[in-house]
Design a protein around this motif. Structure first.
Motif, PDB file in Angstrom:
ATOM      1  N   VAL A 137     -36.362  -6.010  -9.442  1.00  0.00           N
ATOM      2  CA  VAL A 137     -37.303  -7.112  -9.219  1.00  0.00           C
ATOM      3  C   VAL A 137     -38.604  -6.571  -8.638  1.00  0.00           C
ATOM      4  CG1 VAL A 137     -37.724  -9.164  -7.799  1.00  0.00           C
ATOM      5  CG2 VAL A 137     -35.566  -8.931  -9.044  1.00  0.00           C
ATOM      6  N   SER A 138     -38.488  -5.642  -7.688  1.00  0.00           N
ATOM      7  CA  SER A 138     -39.675  -5.049  -7.085  1.00  0.00           C
ATOM      8  C   SER A 138     -40.491  -4.295  -8.131  1.00  0.00           C
ATOM      9  CB  SER A 138     -39.265  -4.100  -5.955  1.00  0.00           C
ATOM     10  OG  SER A 138     -40.382  -3.456  -5.420  1.00  0.00           O
ATOM     11  N   ALA A 139     -39.811  -3.514  -8.970  1.00  0.00           N
ATOM     12  CA  ALA A 139     -40.507  -2.768 -10.020  1.00  0.00           C
ATOM     13  C   ALA A 139     -41.157  -3.731 -11.016  1.00  0.00           C
ATOM     14  CB  ALA A 139     -39.534  -1.835 -10.738  1.00  0.00           C
ATOM     15  N   ALA A 140     -40.451  -4.796 -11.357  1.00  0.00           N
ATOM     16  CA  ALA A 140     -41.011  -5.784 -12.290  1.00  0.00           C
ATOM     17  C   ALA A 140     -42.225  -6.472 -11.671  1.00  0.00           C
ATOM     18  CB  ALA A 140     -39.951  -6.816 -12.666  1.00  0.00           C
ATOM     19  N   ASN A 141     -42.139  -6.793 -10.386  1.00  0.00           N
ATOM     20  CA  ASN A 141     -43.281  -7.416  -9.700  1.00  0.00           C
ATOM     21  C   ASN A 141     -44.477  -6.480  -9.676  1.00  0.00           C
ATOM     22  OD1 ASN A 141     -42.023  -9.852  -9.197  1.00  0.00           O
ATOM     23  ND2 ASN A 141     -41.278  -9.246  -7.195  1.00  0.00           N
ATOM     24  N   MET A 142     -44.210  -5.195  -9.409  1.00  0.00           N
ATOM     25  CA  MET A 142     -45.296  -4.223  -9.359  1.00  0.00           C
ATOM     26  C   MET A 142     -45.928  -4.081 -10.744  1.00  0.00           C
ATOM     27  SD  MET A 142     -45.303  -0.197  -8.300  1.00  0.00           S
ATOM     28  CE  MET A 142     -45.049  -0.508  -6.557  1.00  0.00           C
ATOM     29  N   GLU A 143     -45.098  -3.993 -11.766  1.00  0.00           N
ATOM     30  CA  GLU A 143     -45.625  -3.888 -13.124  1.00  0.00           C
ATOM     31  C   GLU A 143     -46.417  -5.133 -13.495  1.00  0.00           C
ATOM     32  OE1 GLU A 143     -44.024  -3.245 -17.672  1.00  0.00           O
ATOM     33  OE2 GLU A 143     -42.797  -2.543 -16.016  1.00  0.00           O
ATOM     34  N   ASN A 153     -19.741  -2.774  -4.493  1.00  0.00           N
ATOM     35  CA  ASN A 153     -20.342  -3.034  -5.808  1.00  0.00           C
ATOM     36  C   ASN A 153     -21.365  -4.150  -5.735  1.00  0.00           C
ATOM     37  OD1 ASN A 153     -18.939  -1.017  -7.110  1.00  0.00           O
ATOM     38  ND2 ASN A 153     -17.291  -2.362  -7.808  1.00  0.00           N
ATOM     39  N   GLU A 154     -21.042  -5.219  -4.986  1.00  0.00           N
ATOM     40  CA  GLU A 154     -21.989  -6.321  -4.831  1.00  0.00           C
ATOM     41  C   GLU A 154     -23.245  -5.859  -4.099  1.00  0.00           C
ATOM     42  OE1 GLU A 154     -19.757  -9.422  -2.936  1.00  0.00           O
ATOM     43  OE2 GLU A 154     -18.582  -9.857  -4.737  1.00  0.00           O
ATOM     44  N   GLN A 163     -29.770  -2.734  -6.488  1.00  0.00           N
ATOM     45  CA  GLN A 163     -30.379  -2.415  -7.778  1.00  0.00           C
ATOM     46  C   GLN A 163     -31.211  -3.585  -8.288  1.00  0.00           C
ATOM     47  OE1 GLN A 163     -26.952  -1.267 -10.087  1.00  0.00           O
ATOM     48  NE2 GLN A 163     -27.206   0.898  -9.593  1.00  0.00           N
ATOM     49  N   LYS A 164     -30.701  -4.792  -8.103  1.00  0.00           N
ATOM     50  CA  LYS A 164     -31.451  -5.971  -8.528  1.00  0.00           C
ATOM     51  C   LYS A 164     -32.772  -6.058  -7.763  1.00  0.00           C
ATOM     52  CE  LYS A 164     -31.251 -11.008  -8.723  1.00  0.00           C
ATOM     53  NZ  LYS A 164     -30.513 -12.205  -8.370  1.00  0.00           N
ATOM     54  N   ALA A 165     -32.708  -5.823  -6.454  1.00  0.00           N
ATOM     55  CA  ALA A 165     -33.923  -5.872  -5.640  1.00  0.00           C
ATOM     56  C   ALA A 165     -34.930  -4.818  -6.107  1.00  0.00           C
ATOM     57  CB  ALA A 165     -33.593  -5.670  -4.164  1.00  0.00           C
ATOM     58  N   ARG A 166     -34.432  -3.599  -6.419  1.00  0.00           N
ATOM     59  CA  ARG A 166     -35.336  -2.554  -6.911  1.00  0.00           C
ATOM     60  C   ARG A 166     -35.943  -2.948  -8.257  1.00  0.00           C
ATOM     61  NH1 ARG A 166     -31.577   1.119  -4.659  1.00  0.00           N
ATOM     62  NH2 ARG A 166     -30.483   1.344  -6.628  1.00  0.00           N
TER      63      ARG A 166
END
Length: 194
Positions: A64-70, A52-53, A59-62
């Motif tokens: 964050v990556s999506a937020a950075n890209m946006e 789970n961790e 999921q957090k990394a994805r």
């Protein structure tokens, strides 16, 4: 019967001892099985927690990556809007030039862009009536031997179109600024954002 009672008592005592031993052995085995079960359950829970961790971290990394890209896309769009605004302001300033300066600007462009010097000059109706003939006259002065003529045709443009037969050269400010933007966008960006 005393002897029979002794034997029966003895049998009962032996049976009770054997039952107690079996019960102790069963309890010991049950405790061992229970401990092994708890240990296995703890191991499974720890493994589940780790999974789970790991999943949460992934999921957090994805996210964050999506937020950075946006975020980068939003910054890029904002920069593009700023660059567009610079070119729009430059075009607006050019259109707001006094008539004499705008006439000189168009005449120089006509004299330099024309292939033969015999092209017709097509303007918008307003520009044609205000400065069309002056542009043609000034372009003829700037290009010796030229014979530019004012066309009777008008179009909805900001600038001038040169026509010779079926060939036209688009001298609209929109076309000029589109070309300038393609050539100079990176230079403008450097000036704006460095």
């Amino acid at each position: 019967m005393n002897g029979l009672e002794k034997i029966t008592g003895r049998i009962q005592t032996d049976a009770q001892c054997e039952m107690d031993a079996l019960e102790r052995e069963a309890r010991t085995k049950a405790d061992l099985l229970l401990a092994a079960g708890r240990e296995r359950a703890d191991a499974l829970m720890a493994e589940g927690r780790q999974q789970n961790e790991a999943l949460a971290a992934s999921q957090k990394a994805r996210l964050v990556s999506a937020a950075n890209m946006e975020s980068r896309q939003m910054v890029l769009q904002a920069k593009q809007s700023c660059i567009d605004a610079v070119f729009d302001q430059a075009k607006a300033r050019l259109l707001a030039l006094p008539a004499a300066e705008y006439t000189e600007f168009l005449a120089k462009w006509v004299a330099n862009a024309a292939e033969t010097g015999t092209e017709e000059l097509i303007f918008s109706a307003g520009t044609r009536n205000e400065i069309g003939q002056q542009v043609a006259d000034r372009a003829n002065q700037l290009r010796p031997g030229a014979a530019f003529v004012l066309s009777g045709e008008t179009r909805e443009i900001d600038g001038v179109i040169l026509r010779r037969g079926n060939v036209e050269i688009n001298g609209s400010l929109s076309a000029h600024f589109q070309l300038l933007r393609e050539r100079m966008a990176s230079e403008v960006a450097q000036i704006l954002f460095s």
